[in-house]
Scaffold this motif. Structure first.
Motif, PDB file in Angstrom:
ATOM      1  N   ASP A  27       0.826  -1.207   0.000  1.00  0.00           N
ATOM      2  CA  ASP A  27       0.000   0.000   0.000  1.00  0.00           C
ATOM      3  C   ASP A  27       0.853   1.246   0.000  1.00  0.00           C
ATOM      4  OD1 ASP A  27      -2.432  -1.555   2.171  1.00  0.00           O
ATOM      5  OD2 ASP A  27      -2.192  -1.616  -0.009  1.00  0.00           O
ATOM      6  N   HIS A  28       2.082   1.112   0.585  1.00  0.00           N
ATOM      7  CA  HIS A  28       2.900   2.321   0.727  1.00  0.00           C
ATOM      8  C   HIS A  28       3.540   2.717  -0.607  1.00  0.00           C
ATOM      9  CE1 HIS A  28       5.400   5.287   2.617  1.00  0.00           C
ATOM     10  NE2 HIS A  28       6.456   4.726   2.092  1.00  0.00           N
ATOM     11  N   PHE A  29       4.064   1.704  -1.402  1.00  0.00           N
ATOM     12  CA  PHE A  29       4.751   2.024  -2.640  1.00  0.00           C
ATOM     13  C   PHE A  29       3.738   2.184  -3.764  1.00  0.00           C
ATOM     14  CE2 PHE A  29       7.994  -0.122  -0.150  1.00  0.00           C
ATOM     15  CZ  PHE A  29       8.996   0.812  -0.225  1.00  0.00           C
ATOM     16  N   PRO A  30       3.988   3.011  -4.690  1.00  0.00           N
ATOM     17  CA  PRO A  30       3.078   3.216  -5.831  1.00  0.00           C
ATOM     18  C   PRO A  30       3.176   2.057  -6.801  1.00  0.00           C
ATOM     19  CG  PRO A  30       5.022   4.595  -6.026  1.00  0.00           C
ATOM     20  CD  PRO A  30       5.110   3.935  -4.688  1.00  0.00           C
ATOM     21  N   VAL A 164       8.982   9.613  -4.948  1.00  0.00           N
ATOM     22  CA  VAL A 164       7.670   9.092  -4.545  1.00  0.00           C
ATOM     23  C   VAL A 164       7.497   9.175  -3.035  1.00  0.00           C
ATOM     24  CG1 VAL A 164       6.245   7.012  -4.492  1.00  0.00           C
ATOM     25  CG2 VAL A 164       7.493   7.614  -6.567  1.00  0.00           C
ATOM     26  N   ALA A 165       8.582   8.877  -2.280  1.00  0.00           N
ATOM     27  CA  ALA A 165       8.490   8.985  -0.821  1.00  0.00           C
ATOM     28  C   ALA A 165       8.213  10.422  -0.403  1.00  0.00           C
ATOM     29  CB  ALA A 165       9.788   8.479  -0.184  1.00  0.00           C
ATOM     30  N   ARG A 166       8.849  11.376  -1.116  1.00  0.00           N
ATOM     31  CA  ARG A 166       8.597  12.787  -0.788  1.00  0.00           C
ATOM     32  C   ARG A 166       7.138  13.156  -1.050  1.00  0.00           C
ATOM     33  NH1 ARG A 166      11.387  17.661  -0.615  1.00  0.00           N
ATOM     34  NH2 ARG A 166       9.890  19.234   0.105  1.00  0.00           N
ATOM     35  N   ASP A 168       4.658  11.092  -1.152  1.00  0.00           N
ATOM     36  CA  ASP A 168       3.830  10.391  -0.167  1.00  0.00           C
ATOM     37  C   ASP A 168       3.786  11.160   1.148  1.00  0.00           C
ATOM     38  OD1 ASP A 168       3.181   8.405  -1.895  1.00  0.00           O
ATOM     39  OD2 ASP A 168       4.766   7.036  -1.238  1.00  0.00           O
ATOM     40  N   ALA A 169       4.956  11.684   1.574  1.00  0.00           N
ATOM     41  CA  ALA A 169       4.987  12.485   2.802  1.00  0.00           C
ATOM     42  C   ALA A 169       4.117  13.731   2.667  1.00  0.00           C
ATOM     43  CB  ALA A 169       6.426  12.867   3.139  1.00  0.00           C
ATOM     44  N   ALA A 171       1.570  14.030   0.689  1.00  0.00           N
ATOM     45  CA  ALA A 171       0.162  13.598   0.691  1.00  0.00           C
ATOM     46  C   ALA A 171      -0.317  13.296   2.104  1.00  0.00           C
ATOM     47  CB  ALA A 171       0.006  12.358  -0.204  1.00  0.00           C
ATOM     48  N   ASP A 172       0.561  12.629   2.903  1.00  0.00           N
ATOM     49  CA  ASP A 172       0.196  12.377   4.302  1.00  0.00           C
ATOM     50  C   ASP A 172      -0.002  13.682   5.056  1.00  0.00           C
ATOM     51  OD1 ASP A 172       0.378   9.710   3.738  1.00  0.00           O
ATOM     52  OD2 ASP A 172       2.435   9.510   4.482  1.00  0.00           O
TER      53      ASP A 172
END
Length: 308
Positions: A27-30, A164-166, A168-169, A171-172
């Motif tokens: 769920d975490h990775f695109p 993507v991690a950036r 995601d952060a 988006a969170d």
């Protein structure tokens, strides 16, 4: 006994494939990262299949040689039963042991055949999964190209997972801000509801206080009327008291005058205090009683004769 190749490859491939990642990582990775992982898994699966194929061929050759050896031993045992009849019991025991080992070998071969069947089923499942991943790879290829183009335009990121991690952060953080905003809006709505209740309560309280003020004004007016009434009563009582005081003073003066007249008539000095009105009246009363008794004791006088 022949072992199906497809079953063996399926079982071997299932043992070599890596375990699926936990749901939270998926769920975490695109999808693009998931696609890259699936490519690596397919490459590892292909290498594992080749390795398992070689191992399977070696194992099958060993099984065939072992089966031939067992058959040869069985023939030797049968010949030994004919040649060595006197050693029947010992031979029977050795034969039973050999048969038991042969049964164990056949059972082991059966397990290996079942394992080969499982491997074949796993191989079919992996082939379906590979086809699905290939379709997904084709479908997500534009996304991968787009990510690479975005990565080229953003020099602060070195790799796609970092970018993507950036995001995601971010988006969170955006989700947390939206949640905080909803919480603040909820608190604001509650505060507005409390304010409206306070306004309604204040209006009701104002109406009750107005009614209470009217009642207090009525009571104040009634109290004023009672005060005026009792003030007039008090003035009347004071006037009556003044009249009674004046009458009492006159009465005491009259009693004192009578007492002094009695003392003068008796030729005696006043023996009572000037304020002892009751004693004075008692002396006057006693004097009147004595005088009345004296007058009563005197003979009645004859009436005087009329003049000629």
């Amino acid at each position: 006994m022949a072992v199906p190749w497809e079953k063996y490859f399926r079982q071997a491939l299932q043992e070599k494939l890596p375990k699926k990642t936990p749901q939270q990582n998926a769920d975490h990775f695109p999808p693009v990262l998931h696609l890259l992982e699936k490519r690596e898994e397919l490459a590892d699966a292909d290498r594992g299949l080749r390795t398992q194929k070689e191992v399977f061929q070696t194992t099958m050759a060993a099984l065939k040689q072992r089966r031939e050896e067992l058959e040869k031993k069985e023939q030797e045992l049968k010949g030994s039963f004919v040649r060595f009849d006197k050693f029947l019991q010992d031979a029977e025991a050795r034969r039973s042991s050999a048969l038991r080992r042969a049964a164990e070998e056949r059972h082991r071969v059966g397990r290996q055949e079942a394992q080969a069947l499982r491997l074949r089923a796993q191989l079919e499942e992996l082939q379906r999964e590979r086809a699905r991943l290939q379709r997904q790879l084709v479908r997500l290829e534009p996304c991968a190209r787009l990510l690479r183009q975005v990565l080229e335009q953003l020099p602060e990121f070195q790799e796609v997972p970092e970018m993507v991690a950036r995001f995601d952060a971010l988006a969170d953080t955006r989700a947390e801000l939206r949640l905080t905003e909803r919480q603040r809006l909820g608190e604001l709505e509650k505060a507005r509801a409390r304010l409206q209740r306070l306004r309604d309560t204040w209006q009701d309280e104002l109406l009750r206080q107005g009614q209470r003020r009217a009642q207090l004004l009525e009571r104040l007016e009634a109290a004023r009327e009672r005060t005026l009434h009792w003030e007039s009563k008090w003035v009347q009582i004071q006037n009556t008291a003044a009249e009674k005081t004046l009458l009492l003073g006159r009465t005491r003066m009259s009693a004192l005058n009578l007492f002094q007249l009695v003392c003068q008539h008796q030729r005696q000095p006043p023996a009572l205090d000037i304020e002892d009105t009751e004693g004075q009246l008692e002396q006057v009363k006693q004097f009147i009683l004595d005088l009345s008794a004296m007058l009563a004791s005197l003979p009645q006088a004859q009436p005087a004769a009329p003049a000629p």
